[in-house]
Design a protein around this motif. Structure first.
Motif, PDB file in Angstrom:
ATOM      1  N   ARG A 145       0.464  -1.362  -0.531  1.00 54.98           N
ATOM      2  CA  ARG A 145      -0.050  -0.043   0.048  1.00 54.98           C
ATOM      3  C   ARG A 145       0.913   1.232   0.034  1.00 54.98           C
ATOM      4  O   ARG A 145       0.854   2.298  -0.691  1.00 54.98           O
ATOM      5  CB  ARG A 145      -1.049   0.166   1.407  1.00 54.98           C
ATOM      6  CG  ARG A 145      -1.881   1.275   1.690  1.00 54.98           C
ATOM      7  CD  ARG A 145      -2.840   1.277   2.367  1.00 54.98           C
ATOM      8  NE  ARG A 145      -2.863   2.352   3.103  1.00 54.98           N
ATOM      9  CZ  ARG A 145      -2.935   2.678   4.158  1.00 54.98           C
ATOM     10  NH1 ARG A 145      -3.187   1.883   4.630  1.00 54.98           N
ATOM     11  NH2 ARG A 145      -3.197   4.057   4.253  1.00 54.98           N
ATOM     12  N   LEU A 146       1.660   1.304   1.031  1.00 56.82           N
ATOM     13  CA  LEU A 146       2.523   2.309   0.980  1.00 56.82           C
ATOM     14  C   LEU A 146       3.257   2.996  -0.342  1.00 56.82           C
ATOM     15  O   LEU A 146       3.486   4.054  -0.869  1.00 56.82           O
ATOM     16  CB  LEU A 146       3.769   2.273   2.160  1.00 56.82           C
ATOM     17  CG  LEU A 146       4.632   3.050   1.859  1.00 56.82           C
ATOM     18  CD1 LEU A 146       4.164   4.416   2.462  1.00 56.82           C
ATOM     19  CD2 LEU A 146       6.144   2.641   3.111  1.00 56.82           C
ATOM     20  N   LYS A 147       4.129   1.693  -1.012  1.00 51.83           N
ATOM     21  CA  LYS A 147       4.990   1.693  -2.442  1.00 51.83           C
ATOM     22  C   LYS A 147       3.577   2.139  -3.323  1.00 51.83           C
ATOM     23  O   LYS A 147       4.058   3.133  -4.395  1.00 51.83           O
ATOM     24  CB  LYS A 147       5.046   0.255  -2.602  1.00 51.83           C
ATOM     25  CG  LYS A 147       6.564  -0.559  -2.331  1.00 51.83           C
ATOM     26  CD  LYS A 147       6.868  -1.271  -2.707  1.00 51.83           C
ATOM     27  CE  LYS A 147       8.403  -1.609  -1.658  1.00 51.83           C
ATOM     28  NZ  LYS A 147       8.559  -3.045  -2.341  1.00 51.83           N
ATOM     29  N   GLY A 148       2.780   1.286  -2.879  1.00 49.66           N
ATOM     30  CA  GLY A 148       1.554   1.575  -4.252  1.00 49.66           C
ATOM     31  C   GLY A 148       1.063   3.733  -4.208  1.00 49.66           C
ATOM     32  O   GLY A 148       1.021   4.751  -4.543  1.00 49.66           O
ATOM     33  N   ASP A 149       1.055   4.333  -2.585  1.00 47.50           N
ATOM     34  CA  ASP A 149       1.231   5.130  -2.427  1.00 47.50           C
ATOM     35  C   ASP A 149       1.733   6.239  -2.594  1.00 47.50           C
ATOM     36  O   ASP A 149       2.183   7.188  -3.517  1.00 47.50           O
ATOM     37  CB  ASP A 149       0.545   5.989  -1.323  1.00 47.50           C
ATOM     38  CG  ASP A 149      -1.109   5.374  -0.287  1.00 47.50           C
ATOM     39  OD1 ASP A 149      -1.636   4.307  -1.715  1.00 47.50           O
ATOM     40  OD2 ASP A 149      -0.710   5.278   0.903  1.00 47.50           O
ATOM     41  N   VAL A 150       3.087   5.837  -2.499  1.00 42.44           N
ATOM     42  CA  VAL A 150       4.293   7.047  -2.837  1.00 42.44           C
ATOM     43  C   VAL A 150       4.181   6.740  -4.979  1.00 42.44           C
ATOM     44  O   VAL A 150       4.546   7.912  -5.706  1.00 42.44           O
ATOM     45  CB  VAL A 150       5.625   6.229  -3.220  1.00 42.44           C
ATOM     46  CG1 VAL A 150       6.743   6.714  -3.687  1.00 42.44           C
ATOM     47  CG2 VAL A 150       5.424   6.098  -1.231  1.00 42.44           C
ATOM     48  N   GLU A 152       1.641   6.785  -6.516  1.00 48.31           N
ATOM     49  CA  GLU A 152       0.655   7.196  -6.991  1.00 48.31           C
ATOM     50  C   GLU A 152       0.907   9.253  -7.070  1.00 48.31           C
ATOM     51  O   GLU A 152       0.430   9.755  -7.621  1.00 48.31           O
ATOM     52  CB  GLU A 152      -0.665   7.304  -5.904  1.00 48.31           C
ATOM     53  CG  GLU A 152      -2.065   8.152  -6.107  1.00 48.31           C
ATOM     54  CD  GLU A 152      -3.114   7.375  -5.426  1.00 48.31           C
ATOM     55  OE1 GLU A 152      -3.652   8.359  -5.103  1.00 48.31           O
ATOM     56  OE2 GLU A 152      -3.420   6.587  -5.634  1.00 48.31           O
ATOM     57  N   ARG A 153       1.605   9.063  -5.825  1.00 50.99           N
ATOM     58  CA  ARG A 153       1.612  10.628  -5.291  1.00 50.99           C
ATOM     59  C   ARG A 153       2.750  11.316  -6.390  1.00 50.99           C
ATOM     60  O   ARG A 153       3.437  12.344  -6.043  1.00 50.99           O
ATOM     61  CB  ARG A 153       1.993  10.850  -3.122  1.00 50.99           C
ATOM     62  CG  ARG A 153       0.567  10.112  -3.238  1.00 50.99           C
ATOM     63  CD  ARG A 153       1.409  10.629  -1.474  1.00 50.99           C
ATOM     64  NE  ARG A 153      -0.200  10.153  -1.065  1.00 50.99           N
ATOM     65  CZ  ARG A 153      -0.415  10.201   0.338  1.00 50.99           C
ATOM     66  NH1 ARG A 153       0.320  10.687   0.944  1.00 50.99           N
ATOM     67  NH2 ARG A 153      -2.118  10.038   1.154  1.00 50.99           N
ATOM     68  N   THR A 154       4.511  10.266  -6.386  1.00 50.25           N
ATOM     69  CA  THR A 154       5.129  11.015  -7.737  1.00 50.25           C
ATOM     70  C   THR A 154       5.457  10.596  -8.241  1.00 50.25           C
ATOM     71  O   THR A 154       6.547  10.687  -9.192  1.00 50.25           O
ATOM     72  CB  THR A 154       6.353  10.610  -6.384  1.00 50.25           C
ATOM     73  OG1 THR A 154       6.353   9.253  -6.167  1.00 50.25           O
ATOM     74  CG2 THR A 154       6.275  10.824  -4.801  1.00 50.25           C
ATOM     75  N   ALA A 175       7.114  12.504   0.042  1.00 52.16           N
ATOM     76  CA  ALA A 175       6.330  11.623   0.573  1.00 52.16           C
ATOM     77  C   ALA A 175       5.844  10.649   1.189  1.00 52.16           C
ATOM     78  O   ALA A 175       5.195  10.379   1.708  1.00 52.16           O
ATOM     79  CB  ALA A 175       5.888  10.896  -0.798  1.00 52.16           C
ATOM     80  N   ARG A 178       5.621  11.736   4.934  1.00 54.25           N
ATOM     81  CA  ARG A 178       4.411  12.362   4.682  1.00 54.25           C
ATOM     82  C   ARG A 178       3.824  11.552   5.047  1.00 54.25           C
ATOM     83  O   ARG A 178       2.896  11.575   6.061  1.00 54.25           O
ATOM     84  CB  ARG A 178       4.028  13.491   3.594  1.00 54.25           C
ATOM     85  CG  ARG A 178       4.191  14.720   4.039  1.00 54.25           C
ATOM     86  CD  ARG A 178       3.249  15.398   2.501  1.00 54.25           C
ATOM     87  NE  ARG A 178       3.571  14.955   1.295  1.00 54.25           N
ATOM     88  CZ  ARG A 178       4.188  14.979   0.708  1.00 54.25           C
ATOM     89  NH1 ARG A 178       5.019  16.083   0.635  1.00 54.25           N
ATOM     90  NH2 ARG A 178       4.082  14.693  -0.634  1.00 54.25           N
ATOM     91  N   GLU A 179       4.030  10.663   4.641  1.00 53.70           N
ATOM     92  CA  GLU A 179       3.044   9.472   5.108  1.00 53.70           C
ATOM     93  C   GLU A 179       3.423   8.173   6.349  1.00 53.70           C
ATOM     94  O   GLU A 179       2.017   8.337   7.134  1.00 53.70           O
ATOM     95  CB  GLU A 179       3.615   8.289   4.220  1.00 53.70           C
ATOM     96  CG  GLU A 179       2.836   6.625   4.349  1.00 53.70           C
ATOM     97  CD  GLU A 179       1.614   7.032   3.767  1.00 53.70           C
ATOM     98  OE1 GLU A 179       0.083   6.517   3.928  1.00 53.70           O
ATOM     99  OE2 GLU A 179       0.938   7.698   2.645  1.00 53.70           O
TER     100      GLU A 179
END
Length: 194
Positions: A145-150, A152-154, A175, A178-179
């Motif tokens: 999930r964290l990799k996916g968020d990273v 998506e955001r960057t 990013a 912030r997470e």
């Protein structure tokens, strides 16, 4: 006199072993050269659901191992009974166990061997690792999930091994920070130290 003292010493040694084995949190199982259970502690009973009277003299592998393992156990046991050696002797490994009710669960198993009256006996220390496996799965899920968020955001893509380059690009670094630190407490603490 010496014989009497030897008997007393032996009785005390057996009592010590019993107390240690019964207080252990891990299952402790001993099988003879024919793979029959000769010792089964309280932790093994709690783990598998069988009382000592139910297991005494029974074939260990047929009782607590899923059927898919039976043939490889039979093959390995032939060598073990003759030599006290085998692929798993002296190792710790993960495998599935089988409870009395038919439920499979992950265990960590350590096997050692000891010769008693000229025959090889196996000693197994068994730990239920169900909770640990659940934590590992949750950690994998959160990491994905964290990799996916990273991403998506960057827009950053991880390499084939899943690792980030070193040093992290500053946008990715921000990013991730912030997470893991949405309130900025880490940045504040770092600024105070400098």
């Amino acid at each position: 006199q010496a014989r009497r003292q030897a008997e007393v010493d032996l009785a005390e040694s057996e009592e010590r072993f019993r107390k240690i084995a019964e207080s252990a949190l891990d299952g402790l199982v001993i099988v003879d050269a024919e793979d029959r259970i000769t010792y089964w502690n309280d932790a093994a009973e709690r783990m598998f659901g069988y009382g000592p009277a139910e297991v005494q003299g029974r074939n260990l592998h047929e009782l607590i191992a899923p059927e898919r393992y039976h043939e490889s156990y039979r093959q390995g046991w032939v060598q073990y009974a003759a030599t006290g050696r085998g692929k798993v002797v002296g190792t710790t490994f993960e495998v599935d166990g089988l409870k009395k009710d038919g439920t499979e669960f992950p265990v960590e198993l350590s096997i050692s061997s000891v010769a008693i009256k000229g025959f090889w006996h196996a000693i197994g220390i068994i730990r239920d690792i169900t909770r640990r496996k659940k934590f590992e799965e949750e950690l994998k899920r959160l990491n994905a999930r964290l990799k996916g968020d990273v991403i998506e955001r960057t827009g950053f893509q991880f390499d084939a091994s899943g690792a980030a380059p070193t040093p992290l690009p500053s946008a990715l670094e921000a990013a991730v920070l912030r997470e893991i630190d949405p309130d900025g407490a880490f940045e504040t603490e770092a600024a105070i130290k400098t």
